[in-house]
Design a protein around this motif. Structure first.
Motif, PDB file in Angstrom:
ATOM      1  N   ALA A  54      33.860  58.229 -33.547  1.00 29.81           N
ATOM      2  CA  ALA A  54      35.182  57.320 -32.884  1.00 29.81           C
ATOM      3  C   ALA A  54      35.260  57.899 -31.484  1.00 29.81           C
ATOM      4  O   ALA A  54      35.981  56.901 -30.689  1.00 29.81           O
ATOM      5  N   THR A  61      31.222  57.815 -26.436  1.00 27.25           N
ATOM      6  CA  THR A  61      30.998  56.890 -25.621  1.00 27.25           C
ATOM      7  C   THR A  61      29.471  56.213 -25.679  1.00 27.25           C
ATOM      8  O   THR A  61      29.264  54.906 -25.374  1.00 27.25           O
ATOM      9  N   ALA A 121      29.286  51.083 -36.316  1.00 30.83           N
ATOM     10  CA  ALA A 121      30.024  49.841 -35.989  1.00 30.83           C
ATOM     11  C   ALA A 121      30.285  49.828 -34.581  1.00 30.83           C
ATOM     12  O   ALA A 121      30.525  50.751 -34.054  1.00 30.83           O
ATOM     13  N   PRO A 122      29.814  48.542 -34.059  1.00 30.94           N
ATOM     14  CA  PRO A 122      29.912  48.451 -32.521  1.00 30.94           C
ATOM     15  C   PRO A 122      31.563  48.414 -32.164  1.00 30.94           C
ATOM     16  O   PRO A 122      32.344  47.983 -33.194  1.00 30.94           O
ATOM     17  N   ARG A 123      31.805  48.901 -31.086  1.00 26.65           N
ATOM     18  CA  ARG A 123      33.426  48.514 -30.353  1.00 26.65           C
ATOM     19  C   ARG A 123      33.238  48.579 -29.231  1.00 26.65           C
ATOM     20  O   ARG A 123      32.248  49.256 -28.393  1.00 26.65           O
ATOM     21  N   PRO A 124      34.129  47.933 -28.494  1.00 25.92           N
ATOM     22  CA  PRO A 124      34.223  48.138 -27.168  1.00 25.92           C
ATOM     23  C   PRO A 124      34.444  49.592 -26.616  1.00 25.92           C
ATOM     24  O   PRO A 124      34.994  50.774 -27.082  1.00 25.92           O
ATOM     25  N   LEU A 178      31.890  51.806 -26.555  1.00 20.71           N
ATOM     26  CA  LEU A 178      30.708  52.140 -26.969  1.00 20.71           C
ATOM     27  C   LEU A 178      29.276  51.771 -26.765  1.00 20.71           C
ATOM     28  O   LEU A 178      29.326  50.371 -27.075  1.00 20.71           O
TER      29      LEU A 178
END
Lengths: 249, 249
Positions: free
Chosen positions: B27, B30, B43-46, B48
Motif C-alpha cells: 500500500a 511507489t 492490484a494496480p492503483r494510481p 504505483l
C-alpha cells in the motif's frame, strides 16, 4: 451440530506477521487452546473461552481440543510460528491416530504461519536462500546419538542449519554438542546468527563466526541459524547482511 | 530523499495467506518489481508503477530495484511464498554485495511470507512436524553431483525432505534422479506428497508410497514432500492425514 478444529500459527510475535486466515479463524472460534504465552496473545471477547495450559502437555491439550470439537465447538489450537514446525499440529494428528475412530472424520485444518526461522532469516538478510534444514534440539525423547548423527550429516551435506530450541530445559547441553560437531566437520569461519525474540520489543540479533559461537549466546527464545560453506557476510555501517547465494554449490 | 526496498513474500496464492506487513508495504510502495505472475497478484492503483519481468533475470531485477531505491523510490520486490527461500532476497543481497558501496546503506528489509512447503504441509497434516530439510532441484548452476550427494545425506540423516521446483525447465530430470537415490537409501514405503498450486483454485493433493512415486507426478507448480522413516499416514474417508511425530527418532 458438527464442530471443527483449526490448528493455527500465530507467527513469531508481531500481529502484522499473523495471516488474515488465522485472524478469521480466531474471530469465528468458540474455544482457543494452547500454551499459556500463546493463548495470552489472543484478545478475550464474549463467547470465546480461552484454555491456557502449561508446556509439555501437548497430547493432553490435543485430546481436549478433539473432545471439544466432537461436542460441536469450534476450536482453534494456537502455536507460535507455524503449527506444523515443531509445534501443535503433529500432536493433534498423533492424538487422532491413537484416538477413537470418529476423530478421524472431524473437520481438522492446519493454518500455516510464519515460522521462527523465516522471521529470523528475514531480519538478517537471506541466510536460507539456498538448501537448508531445520533441527529441533529440545526433544528429550529423541536419543542424543540420533541428534549428533543428524547434525553431522547436515553439515556434510552443506546445508544451512536452523536450530530450534537450542537451549531447552529438557536438553540444555545439546546445543554445545551441536556446535562441537559443526566445528569438527566445518573447518571454516562461516557466520552463525543468534536471533532472539524476533518481531517483539525484546528482539536482538547477533552474528559471530562459527569458531566463536558459544552455547550461552542462546536462550529459550533464541533461534540459531548456521550458514552453509557458501553463506556470505556483507559488512556495512549497521548490522551486517547475511545471505546464501542462490547458486551455492 | 531516501528510498527503500522491501523484499516481500506474497505467500502461496490465497490473499488470506499474505501477512498484513506485506499488505502495508504494498500500500505504501511507489514501485513493485517481480516475475510476471507475481506482479499480476498486486492490484494496480494510481501512483504505483508495476515492473513485471520474465523468469531467470533475478540479478537484473534486483539491480533495477536498488537503482530505483537510490533514486528515492519506495520499491517492493515481490516473490511468491517467502522471499528468503529460493527466491528474490538472495538475489537482492548478491547484487548489493557486488554493487556500488552506497547500496549497502540503503533501507533494505525482507518481509517473510508463507513458503510453499509450509502451505503444502498444512494441507496434508503435519509431515514437517519433526526435523526436515528443503532442497531446490531447479538450480542449473549447481552441479548434479552436489545435488545427488545432498539428497543421499538428507535421506541418511532421516530428514523429511521438501523438494522445491522438482520439474523445472532448467533441470527436468533432477527429480527422477532424486527419487532413485531415495529408493536406494530408504528401503521402506514412506509417503510422498505431491501438492500442486496449494491455496489456489487449481489446488490438488496426491499421496503415494515412495516405491510408486514417478517424476511425471510433479510439474512446475508442484511441491513434493517426502516423509522421514517415522512419517505416519492416517487413513480416513477423505484424503489421508500425514504427520511426523514430534519425537521421531
Amino acid at each position: 451440530m458438527s464442530g471443527s478444529i483449526a490448528v493455527a500459527g500465530l507467527g513469531p510475535g508481531d500481529a502484522a506477521l499473523m495471516t488474515p486466515e488465522v485472524a478469521t479463524a480466531l474471530a469465528d472460534a468458540t474455544d482457543v487452546i494452547g500454551y499459556i504465552p500463546y493463548v495470552a496473545r489472543v484478545a478475550p471477547r464474549p463467547g470465546l473461552t480461552l484454555h491456557a495450559s502449561d508446556n509439555r502437555v501437548e497430547l493432553d491439550r490435543a485430546r481436549h481440543a478433539l473432545q471439544l470439537a466432537m461436542a460441536g465447538r469450534h476450536v482453534v489450537v494456537v502455536s507460535s510460528g507455524d503449527p506444523g514446525v515443531f509445534a501443535m499440529a503433529a500432536a493433534v494428528f498423533e492424538a487422532v491416530e491413537h484416538g477413537p475412530p470418529a476423530w478421524r472424520d472431524l473437520d481438522i485444518r492446519v493454518l500455516p504461519g510464519i515460522t521462527a526461522m523465516l522471521a529470523a532469516a528475514a531480519r538478517a538478510g537471506a541466510p536460507l536462500g539456498h538448501d537448508f534444514c531445520a533441527i529441533n534440539l529440545s526433544d528429550n525423547l529423541k536419543p542424543q546419538a540420533v541428534i549428533d548423527r543428524r547434525v553431522r550429516l547436515a553439515a556434510e551435506a552443506d546445508f544451512a542449519i536452523a536450530f530450534y530450541n537450542p537451549r531447552s530445559r529438557s536438553r540444555p547441553d545439546g546445543f554445545g554438542r551441536a556446535l562441537e560437531i559443526l566445528r569438527d566437520v566445518c573447518a571454516d569461519e562461516r557466520p552463525v546468527l543468534f536471533a532472539r525474540a524476533v518481531s517483539t520489543p525484546e528482539e536482538t540479533l547477533h552474528v559471530v563466526r562459527l569458531p566463536d559461537a558459544r552455547p550461552e549466546m542462546a536462550d529459550m527464545r533464541t533461534m540459531v541459524i548456521v550458514g552453509s560453506s557458501a553463506t556470505r557476510t556483507i559488512a556495512r555501517s549497521g548490522a551486517p547482511f547475511l545471505y546464501t547465494p542462490r547458486s551455492a554449490a
